[in-house]
Design a protein around this motif. Structure first.
Motif, PDB file in Angstrom:
ATOM      1  N   PHE A   1      49.368  32.494  48.055  1.00 25.30           N
ATOM      2  CA  PHE A   1      50.245  33.650  48.195  1.00 25.30           C
ATOM      3  C   PHE A   1      50.990  33.929  46.892  1.00 25.30           C
ATOM      4  N   PHE A   2      51.443  32.873  46.223  1.00 27.04           N
ATOM      5  CA  PHE A   2      52.155  33.053  44.961  1.00 27.04           C
ATOM      6  C   PHE A   2      51.256  33.708  43.927  1.00 27.04           C
ATOM      7  N   THR A   3      50.036  33.207  43.781  1.00 22.32           N
ATOM      8  CA  THR A   3      49.120  33.761  42.789  1.00 22.32           C
ATOM      9  C   THR A   3      48.830  35.230  43.079  1.00 22.32           C
ATOM     10  N   SER A   4      48.514  35.552  44.327  1.00 23.60           N
ATOM     11  CA  SER A   4      48.227  36.943  44.671  1.00 23.60           C
ATOM     12  C   SER A   4      49.444  37.837  44.429  1.00 23.60           C
ATOM     13  N   GLY A   5      50.625  37.323  44.736  1.00 22.06           N
ATOM     14  CA  GLY A   5      51.842  38.106  44.551  1.00 22.06           C
ATOM     15  C   GLY A   5      52.117  38.437  43.099  1.00 22.06           C
ATOM     16  N   VAL A   6      52.031  37.434  42.229  1.00 26.34           N
ATOM     17  CA  VAL A   6      52.325  37.687  40.818  1.00 26.34           C
ATOM     18  C   VAL A   6      51.235  38.540  40.184  1.00 26.34           C
ATOM     19  N   GLN A   7      50.002  38.413  40.679  1.00 22.42           N
ATOM     20  CA  GLN A   7      48.922  39.248  40.166  1.00 22.42           C
ATOM     21  C   GLN A   7      49.155  40.713  40.530  1.00 22.42           C
ATOM     22  N   TYR A   8      49.574  40.959  41.753  1.00 23.32           N
ATOM     23  CA  TYR A   8      49.834  42.344  42.163  1.00 23.32           C
ATOM     24  C   TYR A   8      50.939  42.964  41.308  1.00 23.32           C
ATOM     25  N   ARG A   9      52.017  42.239  41.131  1.00 18.80           N
ATOM     26  CA  ARG A   9      53.122  42.771  40.325  1.00 18.80           C
ATOM     27  C   ARG A   9      52.655  43.072  38.904  1.00 18.80           C
ATOM     28  N   ALA A  10      51.891  42.172  38.308  1.00 16.77           N
ATOM     29  CA  ALA A  10      51.436  42.367  36.924  1.00 16.77           C
ATOM     30  C   ALA A  10      50.574  43.621  36.794  1.00 16.77           C
ATOM     31  N   LEU A  11      49.725  43.886  37.787  1.00 17.90           N
ATOM     32  CA  LEU A  11      48.867  45.071  37.725  1.00 17.90           C
ATOM     33  C   LEU A  11      49.684  46.353  37.813  1.00 17.90           C
ATOM     34  N   ILE A  12      50.703  46.363  38.667  1.00 18.33           N
ATOM     35  CA  ILE A  12      51.570  47.542  38.776  1.00 18.33           C
ATOM     36  C   ILE A  12      52.329  47.767  37.469  1.00 18.33           C
TER      37      ILE A  12
ATOM     38  N   LEU B   1      43.638  46.416  46.258  1.00 23.35           N
ATOM     39  CA  LEU B   1      42.860  45.339  46.863  1.00 23.35           C
ATOM     40  C   LEU B   1      43.675  44.046  46.910  1.00 23.35           C
ATOM     41  N   VAL B   2      44.426  43.789  45.850  1.00 26.03           N
ATOM     42  CA  VAL B   2      45.280  42.596  45.842  1.00 26.03           C
ATOM     43  C   VAL B   2      46.388  42.753  46.884  1.00 26.03           C
ATOM     44  N   LEU B   3      46.902  43.974  47.024  1.00 27.80           N
ATOM     45  CA  LEU B   3      47.943  44.226  48.021  1.00 27.80           C
ATOM     46  C   LEU B   3      47.413  43.955  49.430  1.00 27.80           C
ATOM     47  N   CYS B   4      46.183  44.361  49.693  1.00 29.16           N
ATOM     48  CA  CYS B   4      45.591  44.068  50.995  1.00 29.16           C
ATOM     49  C   CYS B   4      45.452  42.560  51.198  1.00 29.16           C
ATOM     50  N   THR B   5      45.048  41.875  50.146  1.00 22.93           N
ATOM     51  CA  THR B   5      44.924  40.417  50.235  1.00 22.93           C
ATOM     52  C   THR B   5      46.267  39.777  50.539  1.00 22.93           C
ATOM     53  N   LEU B   6      47.334  40.299  49.941  1.00 21.34           N
ATOM     54  CA  LEU B   6      48.667  39.766  50.203  1.00 21.34           C
ATOM     55  C   LEU B   6      48.989  39.789  51.692  1.00 21.34           C
ATOM     56  N   GLN B   7      48.565  40.836  52.367  1.00 19.30           N
ATOM     57  CA  GLN B   7      48.873  40.957  53.788  1.00 19.30           C
ATOM     58  C   GLN B   7      48.116  39.946  54.647  1.00 19.30           C
ATOM     59  N   THR B   8      46.987  39.454  54.147  1.00 13.47           N
ATOM     60  CA  THR B   8      46.207  38.503  54.938  1.00 13.47           C
ATOM     61  C   THR B   8      46.851  37.127  55.007  1.00 13.47           C
ATOM     62  N   TYR B   9      47.882  36.898  54.213  1.00  9.33           N
ATOM     63  CA  TYR B   9      48.577  35.612  54.276  1.00  9.33           C
ATOM     64  C   TYR B   9      49.545  35.552  55.465  1.00  9.33           C
TER      65      TYR B   9
ATOM     66  N   LEU C   1      58.680  31.300  49.377  1.00  9.74           N
ATOM     67  CA  LEU C   1      60.040  31.724  49.030  1.00  9.74           C
ATOM     68  C   LEU C   1      60.091  32.217  47.593  1.00  9.74           C
ATOM     69  N   LEU C   2      59.476  31.478  46.689  1.00  8.92           N
ATOM     70  CA  LEU C   2      59.492  31.856  45.279  1.00  8.92           C
ATOM     71  C   LEU C   2      58.728  33.158  45.059  1.00  8.92           C
ATOM     72  N   THR C   3      57.652  33.347  45.811  1.00 11.38           N
ATOM     73  CA  THR C   3      56.907  34.601  45.709  1.00 11.38           C
ATOM     74  C   THR C   3      57.767  35.776  46.148  1.00 11.38           C
TER      75      THR C   3
END
Length: 505
Positions: free
Chosen positions: A239-250, A272-280, A302-304
């Motif tokens: 979840f952390f990796t997907s979260g920081v990746q989404y922010r970086a792309l935006i 696509l990363v945003l959709c992945t975030l929801q699967t967590y 929490l950190l994410t």
């Protein structure tokens, strides 16, 4: 991780953020419990056990964060670069994770740790214009340009090498995790946005963007691959990796538009990363990791949440303010990695947030998730970043430095109705310690969550002063803050402005 194609979205991003808010709230409760633990633990301890507690910091959380903030900043600088007093052998701009060389061996530079720490340093610089910090930031950017070009066990510049988690402090290859490039992009973008606001877009285009573009290309190519989690313990989707990746792309797409460039893969992959975030989301909690044979309930979530929220520690800290990775709960003795740089960075972030000095929004409100998503990763441009020349200076210069600096004093202090916070001190502008001539602070920014009082006073640039706050109640009663007197050397800069954030009363 296995590609998750044609997967229905489990919930809207707003619902995810709502639950993230609850996680942040839980984190704050946990922090308060941790603060209270040293005081309540003796009541539950066995009468037969008599541990000698190490000398620890005292006071309230507010006063502790205020006093620990300069210690934390110095702790980072001690572990940074060739001039760092504890970073022996480190090159310019290279951040040592910890001084610990055995059990655990942390005397390396981590892409993740360095990026998170420098994001806090960039925020500190933007808020306080801390002297000498901009040079450190530029040295870090140059060092990262060099690191990007290294071949290592994970690959090379354009073949997955950014997934390597750590390197020797002399910038030689150490031998992965996939969150480092995204975090590095976020840190560099924060400084790039400042340079653009200062009219230095050309510097961003020639020096910073090539590094950021490489990181973004790594993200768009590898975002749906598994990697080690935040703690480098579980190899799965995180979840952390997907979260920081989404922010970086935006953020990357926004930066590209401001310098006349484009990042089409940022725009195509972010949803696509945003959709992945929801699967967590499991229906009752956020799954931090999808593998490893664990429950997935982890501080990772929490950190994410904090990272994605543009931002919203403690009494085990020794009296000298040094922050280790862990502390023995029996007596507060520092354990594991000592002088952990990331811990110092977290303290600076927390202190700034408590003082309501928040970083600029990264664009979370623009999140729009499709009902389903199809497609996969995208390969982007990749090339060696070769321009790291930082002269002439990237900040504005002035022909004459103002002799007067307008200092904004911010005091975080909860008060009762009818109370007013005042400041007085050793110079006439502050009333020469006369309460009748003291300067009243304004409560215009006061909220229950951030009880900030503020006042701006013109002071002689470069002068040394001492000062103190007091509260004057509605009936005229004066209550001074605790000793000792505060001291300040008034900043000298082209803008003729400075901010002093305080909390102790």
């Amino acid at each position: 991780m296995p590609p998750r194609y044609s997967t229905p979205a489990m919930s809207s991003f707003s619902r995810l953020l709502t639950w993230s808010t609850l996680w942040v709230a839980f984190a704050l409760v946990a922090l308060l419990l941790k603060v209270a633990l040293p005081f309540v633990a003796p009541a539950f301890a066995s009468p037969a056990v008599h541990e000698h507690f190490e000398a620890r910091a005292t006071g309230t959380l507010t006063t502790w964060t205020a006093s620990e903030s300069p210690v934390a900043l110095q702790g980072i600088l001690n572990n940074l670069g060739s001039n760092g007093s504890k970073a022996h052998g480190a090159g310019d701009g290279v951040l040592v994770a910890s001084l610990s060389t055995i059990d655990p061996p942390y005397f390396y530079t981590w892409t993740r740790d360095s990026a998170l720490t420098f994001k806090s340093l960039v925020d500190n610089f933007l808020t306080y214009k801390t002297a000498g910090l901009e040079t450190k930031i530029q040295q870090y950017i140059s060092a990262q340009a060099a690191l990007q070009g290294f071949n290592n066990p994970s690959g090379g510049l354009c073949t997955g090498g950014f997934g390597e988690a750590r390197f020797n402090v002399d910038l030689t290859v150490f031998t992965g995790s996939r969150d480092g490039p995204a975090l590095r992009a976020t840190a560099l973008i924060a400084y790039a946005q400042y340079l653009i606001s200062e009219g230095n877009t050309s510097v961003v285009t020639s020096i910073i963007w090539p590094i950021v573009q490489n990181d973004l290309s790594y993200v768009t190519q590898y975002w749906n691959q598994t990697g080690f989690d935040l703690w480098e313990e579980v190899n799965s989707a995180s979840f952390f990796t997907s979260g920081v990746q989404y922010r970086a792309l935006i953020e990357g797409s926004d930066l590209a538009s401001k310098i006349g460039a484009t990042c089409p893969n940022c725009d195509s992959q972010a949803p696509l990363v945003l959709c992945t975030l929801q699967t967590y989301w499991t229906g009752s909690y956020i799954l931090s990791n999808t593998g490893g044979g664990r429950s997935g309930k982890d501080a990772n979530s929490l950190l994410t949440s904090i990272h994605l929220f543009d931002q919203a520690a403690t009494y085990y800290t020794p009296q000298d303010g040094a922050l280790a990775e862990q502390y023995l709960r029996s007596n507060g003795t520092p354990a594991s990695a000592v002088d952990l740089t990331w811990s110092y960075a977290a303290l600076l972030t927390a202190y700034a947030a408590r003082a309501n000095n928040m970083p600029a929004s990264w664009g979370a409100s623009s999140a729009r998730s499709p009902g389903t998503f199809t497609g996969g990763p995208a390969n982007g441009p990749c090339a060696t970043a070769i321009n790291t020349g930082w002269t002439p200076t990237t900040t504005q210069t002035c022909s004459a430095t103002p002799t007067l600096t307008m200092v904004t004093f911010n005091e975080v202090k909860p008060t009762k109705p009818g109370d007013t916070v005042y400041i007085t001190g050793s110079v006439s502008q502050l009333g020469d310690w006369d309460t009748g001539s003291a300067v009243a602070l304004s409560a215009s920014q006061y909220t229950s969550s951030s009880p900030k009082w503020s006042a701006s006073v013109g002071l002689t640039a470069g002068g040394a002063i001492s000062y103190k706050y007091f509260i004057k109640s509605g009936d005229g009663t004066i209550t001074w803050e605790s000793n000792p007197d505060r001291t300040l050397t008034v900043a000298q800069n082209c803008a003729g402005t400075a901010t002093q954030n305080d909390a102790r009363m």
